[in-house]
Scaffold this motif. Structure first.
Motif, PDB file in Angstrom:
ATOM      1  N   ARG A  54       0.839  -1.215   0.000  1.00 46.19           N
ATOM      2  CA  ARG A  54       0.000   0.000   0.000  1.00 46.19           C
ATOM      3  C   ARG A  54       0.870   1.261   0.000  1.00 46.19           C
ATOM      4  NH1 ARG A  54      -3.274  -2.773   3.664  1.00 46.19           N
ATOM      5  NH2 ARG A  54      -2.257  -1.762   5.432  1.00 46.19           N
ATOM      6  N   ALA A  55       1.902   1.230   0.860  1.00 37.58           N
ATOM      7  CA  ALA A  55       2.781   2.423   0.979  1.00 37.58           C
ATOM      8  C   ALA A  55       3.470   2.725  -0.341  1.00 37.58           C
ATOM      9  CB  ALA A  55       3.806   2.203   2.080  1.00 37.58           C
ATOM     10  N   ILE A  56       3.977   1.681  -0.989  1.00 36.97           N
ATOM     11  CA  ILE A  56       4.670   1.909  -2.270  1.00 36.97           C
ATOM     12  C   ILE A  56       3.680   2.412  -3.315  1.00 36.97           C
ATOM     13  CG2 ILE A  56       6.031   0.861  -4.125  1.00 36.97           C
ATOM     14  CD1 ILE A  56       7.096  -1.154  -2.089  1.00 36.97           C
ATOM     15  N   ALA A  57       2.504   1.752  -3.373  1.00 40.08           N
ATOM     16  CA  ALA A  57       1.505   2.138  -4.381  1.00 40.08           C
ATOM     17  C   ALA A  57       1.144   3.610  -4.221  1.00 40.08           C
ATOM     18  CB  ALA A  57       0.273   1.256  -4.254  1.00 40.08           C
ATOM     19  N   GLN A  58       1.008   4.026  -2.958  1.00 41.20           N
ATOM     20  CA  GLN A  58       0.646   5.418  -2.697  1.00 41.20           C
ATOM     21  C   GLN A  58       1.739   6.360  -3.206  1.00 41.20           C
ATOM     22  OE1 GLN A  58      -0.068   5.954   1.454  1.00 41.20           O
ATOM     23  NE2 GLN A  58      -1.994   6.987   1.045  1.00 41.20           N
ATOM     24  N   LYS A  59       2.988   5.963  -2.989  1.00 38.47           N
ATOM     25  CA  LYS A  59       4.090   6.845  -3.379  1.00 38.47           C
ATOM     26  C   LYS A  59       4.282   6.900  -4.896  1.00 38.47           C
ATOM     27  CE  LYS A  59       6.691   6.511   0.883  1.00 38.47           C
ATOM     28  NZ  LYS A  59       7.617   5.662   1.601  1.00 38.47           N
ATOM     29  N   VAL A  60       4.143   5.751  -5.569  1.00 35.46           N
ATOM     30  CA  VAL A  60       4.443   5.770  -7.005  1.00 35.46           C
ATOM     31  C   VAL A  60       3.249   6.247  -7.831  1.00 35.46           C
ATOM     32  CG1 VAL A  60       6.235   4.007  -6.867  1.00 35.46           C
ATOM     33  CG2 VAL A  60       3.906   3.314  -7.368  1.00 35.46           C
ATOM     34  N   GLY A  61       2.036   6.074  -7.291  1.00 39.87           N
ATOM     35  CA  GLY A  61       0.843   6.548  -8.006  1.00 39.87           C
ATOM     36  C   GLY A  61       0.766   5.958  -9.406  1.00 39.87           C
ATOM     37  N   GLY A  62       0.365   6.777 -10.366  1.00 41.52           N
ATOM     38  CA  GLY A  62       0.348   6.384 -11.783  1.00 41.52           C
ATOM     39  C   GLY A  62      -0.340   5.056 -12.005  1.00 41.52           C
ATOM     40  N   ALA A  63       0.423   4.124 -12.553  1.00 37.70           N
ATOM     41  CA  ALA A  63      -0.144   2.839 -12.958  1.00 37.70           C
ATOM     42  C   ALA A  63      -0.166   1.831 -11.824  1.00 37.70           C
ATOM     43  CB  ALA A  63       0.658   2.289 -14.128  1.00 37.70           C
ATOM     44  N   ALA A  64       0.072   2.264 -10.587  1.00 37.82           N
ATOM     45  CA  ALA A  64       0.193   1.314  -9.475  1.00 37.82           C
ATOM     46  C   ALA A  64      -1.037   0.409  -9.371  1.00 37.82           C
ATOM     47  CB  ALA A  64       0.422   2.066  -8.176  1.00 37.82           C
ATOM     48  N   ALA A  65      -2.206   1.015  -9.487  1.00 34.58           N
ATOM     49  CA  ALA A  65      -3.434   0.225  -9.325  1.00 34.58           C
ATOM     50  C   ALA A  65      -3.507  -0.856 -10.397  1.00 34.58           C
ATOM     51  CB  ALA A  65      -4.645   1.142  -9.407  1.00 34.58           C
ATOM     52  N   GLU A  66      -3.167  -0.507 -11.621  1.00 34.30           N
ATOM     53  CA  GLU A  66      -3.239  -1.495 -12.700  1.00 34.30           C
ATOM     54  C   GLU A  66      -2.202  -2.595 -12.521  1.00 34.30           C
ATOM     55  OE1 GLU A  66      -3.715  -0.014 -16.572  1.00 34.30           O
ATOM     56  OE2 GLU A  66      -4.654   1.840 -15.895  1.00 34.30           O
ATOM     57  N   VAL A  67      -1.039  -2.191 -12.046  1.00 36.84           N
ATOM     58  CA  VAL A  67       0.012  -3.180 -11.800  1.00 36.84           C
ATOM     59  C   VAL A  67      -0.472  -4.175 -10.745  1.00 36.84           C
ATOM     60  CG1 VAL A  67       2.316  -3.493 -10.818  1.00 36.84           C
ATOM     61  CG2 VAL A  67       1.921  -1.719 -12.515  1.00 36.84           C
ATOM     62  N   LEU A  68      -1.072  -3.635  -9.691  1.00 34.53           N
ATOM     63  CA  LEU A  68      -1.548  -4.528  -8.626  1.00 34.53           C
ATOM     64  C   LEU A  68      -2.611  -5.481  -9.147  1.00 34.53           C
ATOM     65  CD1 LEU A  68      -1.659  -2.113  -5.562  1.00 34.53           C
ATOM     66  CD2 LEU A  68      -0.155  -4.081  -5.927  1.00 34.53           C
ATOM     67  N   LYS A  69      -3.483  -4.969 -10.010  1.00 37.32           N
ATOM     68  CA  LYS A  69      -4.518  -5.827 -10.598  1.00 37.32           C
ATOM     69  C   LYS A  69      -3.863  -6.975 -11.366  1.00 37.32           C
ATOM     70  CE  LYS A  69      -8.093  -2.702 -11.595  1.00 37.32           C
ATOM     71  NZ  LYS A  69      -8.540  -1.835 -12.650  1.00 37.32           N
ATOM     72  N   LEU A  70      -2.866  -6.629 -12.165  1.00 34.15           N
ATOM     73  CA  LEU A  70      -2.186  -7.652 -12.955  1.00 34.15           C
ATOM     74  C   LEU A  70      -1.531  -8.691 -12.059  1.00 34.15           C
ATOM     75  CD1 LEU A  70      -0.580  -5.551 -15.806  1.00 34.15           C
ATOM     76  CD2 LEU A  70      -2.192  -7.420 -16.066  1.00 34.15           C
TER      77      LEU A  70
END
Lengths: 712, 429
Positions: A606-622
């Motif tokens: 969660r912490a990394i996703a918050q910091k990098v933003g952008g495509a983080a959500a899609e990456v996590l989905k994949l």
């Protein structure tokens, strides 16, 4: 401006927005209509019922961009005890004369602290027209106001202010006199800077003879010495009973480079206490004046211990070959502290003639003098290896030790073997420690670390375990590929003593080259104790050293695979967390499947996703849907734009892609990342041609879309 | 033990007891305890009587460094916070086994004591320059934490006041007195790296910060927290306990505080030393691009303030590059050289953790010798100016040209206006 961060606790966002627009706009359109409109908007805030917080911050904006137009609104706030200094910040820097007039006007109506503030602001602006008004406040019943007026007059300066202050010094209120003296000093300083030395000295004289605080008197004495180049007054201070007068004399002498000042210091040397002599010697030593050397040499033989110690120290810095005998006499003397200071000084003498003198004297010297000269050979790095080798076999252990240390400081690569032999096969057991230290000193300064490591490595075979341990420690300090191979081999070997030294050395390795060696040692087949140590060393490299995002992520992935304990798994997660990127995100997300650290992995993800933003959500989905296995990716070509208005961005994309199909640009904004907009106002695309796991593909992305390269 | 070993060991002891001073020319120099007359029992007249102003977190650390010095007699503390006063007094009284340490809320009362020779100033940065100049005018020598000034004008005034009063000033940039940083700067300054081309500093962030105006809260009793004195020269704002963190309050120039100043006062200062630029500052400043801010000295040496690209050598790293070599070092106490030959047989003591003990010792030595300490007001002045000018370039987001002789920006009125700000009355410098 967009890089600025405003820690405004509760202040208006409106002001912030205006400030941003204002500064950028002012630069783009100096003096233009927009700027005037914006200033009007800021002035309107001051004239409105806006909260004080907004008005305060508006004042700060006007400090940057305000003109005469802002002055009336700012002037009104000067009377507000809470906003007065906010308003003065702007009024002090607005160049228009109306700001002076507004402050002078305020001076007539205010009292107390607000008045002090206004007087201070007039002083900052050095408003000569305010002198008369400020002078009137010298007799103000409020001591703070009167004192502020006196200092302000000093800051403004000029003849009128000087006359007013002189009168006040002679006949003004006693309570204000300290501030008046300060004002006089300030005026005198301006006169001195303007080259009006006589007038300056006269004013300084008036202060130093007045009944004013001692610190003002000292400042005035300094001023007189500088203005008149008054050597008698300087000498008087150097011989004064009052310690503070001596101090101001000494520090003033340090400000003056002339020969007569040097003479004054030299003259004082014989007439002051040993404590002061020691300080005068230091002062003399910092003068760029060769004539002081004989005086200092004289002090070396007759001074107190304090003086002699200072002399040794300064001779090292300013002395030459003529000081050698004095220093050698002191170096072989009975007092250890003086002896060591003298030896250090002999090592530091800059005169190149000293080296030849040392070598010549060494061939005839015996006993203590010989040991001292050998130390000096080492300190000065004089090439005298043959003589030193001879001395290293001397019957006297002190001479042997000195010689070994000097060899450590001077041998070249082809002479290194001698020191290696002294470590691996010591002629005298008691020399072991110093021989190892000498070898280390020699090895870490070798210009060819690989050649040095080769010699050390080849000396490993046939040596005792103790000597091998010493060699391994030295190899760790030398570094490089050869050292790494030898140390790595020892760490993977069977000798516990060597494994201990080698694994510690690898854990502190200064380059990422040690990573594969450490990973190998961290495998489940390795010894548990050294396995943990190796993995921690491996993660240290991942955490601290220069690695690409992809490399760092891969290292953490490997660490998670081989870790036997949660302690190390959590360390790997920590590394991922402090280096947020799309690559580390994938590894952290994958780690959620390790039951014992799943909670921590989720938090880190969660912490990394918050910091990098952008495509983080899609990456996590994949990651969740199909896993996100690494692939071998090669960018062939990339273009950004539309129609004919495209630009090649292959290199940027190449630099931004890792092994996880994600292209992490420096900014989510394509125009920023690709160095400009190739087709302003039109929808653009990024087209990437790439090879993935051997297959060539092409993919298109709408402007600013997250870039995840599809699998074949 | 050989004499050369003894010398090395003695130097280590010497560094540990921090008997260590420098000259006005910033030539590293060591002065033994005996040379200063306190090798054995220290006479009362040889003691430096010290008072502390603002003894919070950093101040408590500094206080410890002073109390380690045998020739220091710490007699008084001043803090606007009652808890800080009591804590510092307890520490001092415990050290001396007495109850003699006096406490004050108002620094003016402490400064009026004739028996105090020197003061430690570790208030929030808002107060540093004002308190330091007040102390100098009161005849005290000053050890003052960094950042020592809020803006360019304060930096210049600080240097001027200490020159005028003849008092000793040491900025709390303690890395000037740590062997690995000294060594690195010396290599660069003395041409051992060849012609110096680029000096690098780590800013630990480049965002400019203004403390602003927080939501009002009830003001505590003056005896517990004297809010008016806490604000001191800062523009008025209502009490809010978040402001009581002196570290973050009015860190820089109000408008353009923070930025590169917080760490730059250390690492840009070291770059200044390395570049032989202690009495000047870079003349060109470019706002940051890709995390790098570039500035240029008049002789062409480039100052790069950057967040990334460092070796793992600890916090506050610096790197100096010349035509013939380079060196990089940081707070670990270790350094990496382009060639081991640069060591030239020298042994550089490895002292990690950036202790201030040596720097405090340097200050005390200079109180006695009246020589300039390593981080004198003059030196601190231009190191701070370099940081303030960089901050102004960040704030305005445009390149700036600075004239270090006239101490003004060339052709940029807005930048020039950011060189100063008004002090709240009755305070002035």
């Amino acid at each position: 401006m967009n890089r600025s961060h405003w820690g405004l606790l509760g202040a208006s966002f409106l002001i912030l927005t205006m400030a941003i627009e204002f500064c950028c706009g002012a630069q783009a359109e100096p003096g233009g209509q927009t700027q005037r409109d914006r200033e009007s908007a800021l002035v309107a805030v001051l004239q409105s019922d806006a909260p004080k917080a907004e008005k305060a911050l508006t004042c700060k904006q006007l400090a940057v961009v305000g003109t005469a137009k802002s002055v009336p609104a700012l002037a009104k706030l000067v009377a507000d005890p809470e906003l007065t200094s906010w308003a003065r910040t702007a009024l002090e820097v607005i160049p228009d004369p109306s700001a002076d007039a507004a402050l002078r006007s305020a001076m007539r109506s205010l009292s107390g602290r607000s008045l002090v503030g206004v007087i201070n602001s007039l002083a900052v602006r050095r408003d000569a027209k305010a002198v008369e008004g400020i002078a009137a406040h010298l007799s103000n019943a409020d001591l703070q106001v009167a004192s502020a007026a006196a200092v302000a007059l000093g800051k403004i300066g000029g003849n009128t202010a000087a006359q007013v202050l002189e009168r006040a010094l002679a006949s003004g209120a006693v309570a204000v006199r300290p501030a008046v003296a300060q004002g006089c000093i300030l005026v005198a300083e301006q006169l001195l800077e303007a080259g009006r030395d006589g007038q300056a000295a006269a004013l300084y004289d008036k202060v130093r003879t007045a009944d004013v605080p001692a610190q003002r008197v000292r400042e005035a004495i300094r001023g007189v010495i500088l203005a008149r180049r008054s050597i008698p007054l300087l000498t008087e201070q150097l011989r004064a009973d009052d310690e503070e007068m001596f101090r101001i004399g000494l520090s003033t002498a340090n400000e003056l480079a002339s020969a007569d000042v040097t003479e004054s210091l030299v003259g004082a040397l014989d007439r002051v206490s040993p404590a002061r002599q020691a300080l005068i010697v230091l002062s003399l030593a910092q003068r760029d004046d060769d004539t002081v050397l004989p005086t200092i040499l004289q002090a070396a033989s007759r001074g107190s211990k304090n003086v002699r110690l200072n002399v040794m120290q300064v001779l090292g810095r300013i002395g030459d070959v003529t000081c050698m005998q004095t220093l050698l006499d002191a170096a072989v003397g009975a007092d250890t502290e003086i002896s060591e200071a003298a030896t250090r000084a002999l090592g530091a003498l800059a005169d190149p003639k000293v080296d030849a003198q040392v070598t010549t004297r060494l061939t005839h010297a015996n006993g203590r003098l010989r040991a001292t000269l050998i130390d000096v050979v080492g300190l000065r790095r004089i090439q005298a290896v043959a003589e030193l080798r001879k001395a290293a076999g001397d019957a006297d252990p002190a001479i042997r030790s000195s010689a070994l240390m000097a060899l450590g400081a001077t041998v070249s690569l082809h002479e290194l073997g001698y020191l290696i032999e002294r470590v691996t096969g010591p002629q005298y057991q008691r020399d072991t420690k110093v021989a190892r230290k000498a070898l280390l000193t020699a090895c870490v300064r070798m210009p060819d670390p690989e050649a040095c490591a080769a010699q050390l490595s080849s000396a490993m075979s046939g040596s005792s375990l103790s000597a091998q341990s010493a060699l391994l420690e030295i190899l760790g300090n030398v570094g490089g590929a050869t050292s790494l191979a030898t140390v790595g081999k020892a760490a993977a070997g069977d000798q516990v003593e060597l494994k201990e030294v080698a694994s510690r050395s690898l854990g502190k390795w200064m380059t990422p080259r040690a990573a594969p060696v450490l990973l190998e040692l961290a495998q489940p087949t390795a010894d548990q104790k050294y396995r943990i140590r190796a993995l921690r060393g491996y993660l240290r490299i991942a955490r601290q050293m220069k690695r690409t995002d992809a490399q760092r992520a891969e290292m953490c992935e490997q660490a998670l695979k081989v870790a036997a304990r949660d302690d190390e798994r959590l360390l790997a997660l920590k590394v991922l967390e402090i280096h947020p990127s799309m690559d580390t995100l994938v590894v952290a997300a994958t780690a959620r499947s390790i039951p014992s650290i799943a909670g921590d992995a989720r938090r880190v993800t969660r912490a990394i996703a918050q910091k990098v933003g952008g495509a983080a959500a899609e990456v996590l989905k994949l990651v969740e849907n199909e896993g996100f296995s690494p692939a071998k990716i090669e960018i062939i070509q990339a273009h950004y734009g539309i129609g004919d208005d495209t630009k090649e961005v292959t290199q940027v994309v190449k630099k931004s892609v890792g092994r996880l199909r994600i292209v992490s640009l420096v900014s989510p904004d394509y125009n920023t990342s690709f160095g400009g907009d190739p087709a302003p106002g039109r929808a653009k695309q990024l087209v990437v041609k790439y090879k993935i796991n051997g297959a060539i593909r092409e993919a298109s992305f709408m402007e600013n879309a997250p870039i995840i390269l599809p699998m074949p | 033990m050989t004499v050369s070993e003894k010398i090395q060991a003695s130097r280590r002891r010497f560094l540990k007891t921090a008997v260590h001073a420098s000259t006005a020319l910033a030539v590293p120099q060591f002065i033994s305890g005996s040379a200063l007359g306190y090798g054995e029992a220290i006479a009362a007249s040889d003691r430096v009587v010290v008072g502390g102003i603002g003894i919070g977190n950093r101040g408590t650390y500094d206080l410890g460094c002073f109390l380690q010095q045998e020739d220091v007699q710490f007699v008084a503390v001043c803090d606007v916070k009652q808890t800080a006063r009591s804590r510092a007094k307890a520490t001092i009284d415990e050290k001396y086994g007495t109850k003699d340490c006096q406490t004050y809320r108002d620094l003016r009362v402490l400064l009026s004591r004739d028996d105090i020779d020197a003061v430690l100033i570790a208030t929030g940065p808002n107060w540093h320059a004002t308190a330091a100049t007040m102390a100098a005018k009161a005849g005290k020598d000053v050890y003052c934490e960094k950042p020592s000034t809020k803006n360019i004008t304060q930096s210049l005034d600080l240097a001027k006041v200490f020159r005028r009063t003849g008092r000793i000033f040491q900025a709390g940039t303690q890395r000037r007195n740590l062997p690995h940083f000294e060594f690195a700067c010396e290599l660069a300054r003395t041409g051992k790296l060849g012609k110096l081309r680029t000096v690098y500093a780590h800013p630990a962030g480049m965002s400019t910060v203004s403390s602003g105006w927080a939501t009002p809260e009830p003001e505590p009793a003056k005896e517990n927290v004297d809010w008016d004195l806490y604000l001191g020269p800062a523009a008025w704002r209502p009490f809010n306990k978040q402001h009581l963190d002196g570290f973050n309050f009015e860190k820089g120039g109000g408008m353009v505080g923070g930025g590169v100043l917080e760490w730059g006062s250390h690492c840009v200062d070291l770059c200044q030393w390395a570049a032989g630029a202690d009495t000047t500052a870079p003349v060109k400043y470019h706002p940051p691009q890709d995390g790098r801010l570039e500035a240029f000295y008049e002789d062409g040496v480039k100052l790069v303030i950057r967040g990334g690209g460092w070796m793992p050598l600890g916090s506050c790293p610096v790197r100096f590059e010349g035509d013939d070599g380079w060196i990089e070092t940081g707070d670990s106490g270790k350094f990496v050289l382009s060639s081991p030959d640069l060591l030239a047989g020298r042994e550089v003591e490895e002292i990690g953790g950036y202790p201030a003990t040596f720097h405090v010792r340097d200050f005390l030595n200079c109180v006695k010798t009246r020589l300039a300490p390593r981080a004198s007001a003059e030196v601190a002045c231009y190191a701070h100016i370099a940081c303030h000018a960089a901050n102004i370039a960040i704030f305005l987001d445009r390149p700036l040209t600075y004239d270090p002789l006239k101490n003004e920006f060339v052709g940029d009125d807005q930048a020039n206006r950011l060189r100063s700000e008004a002090l709240r009355a009755p305070w002035s410098i």
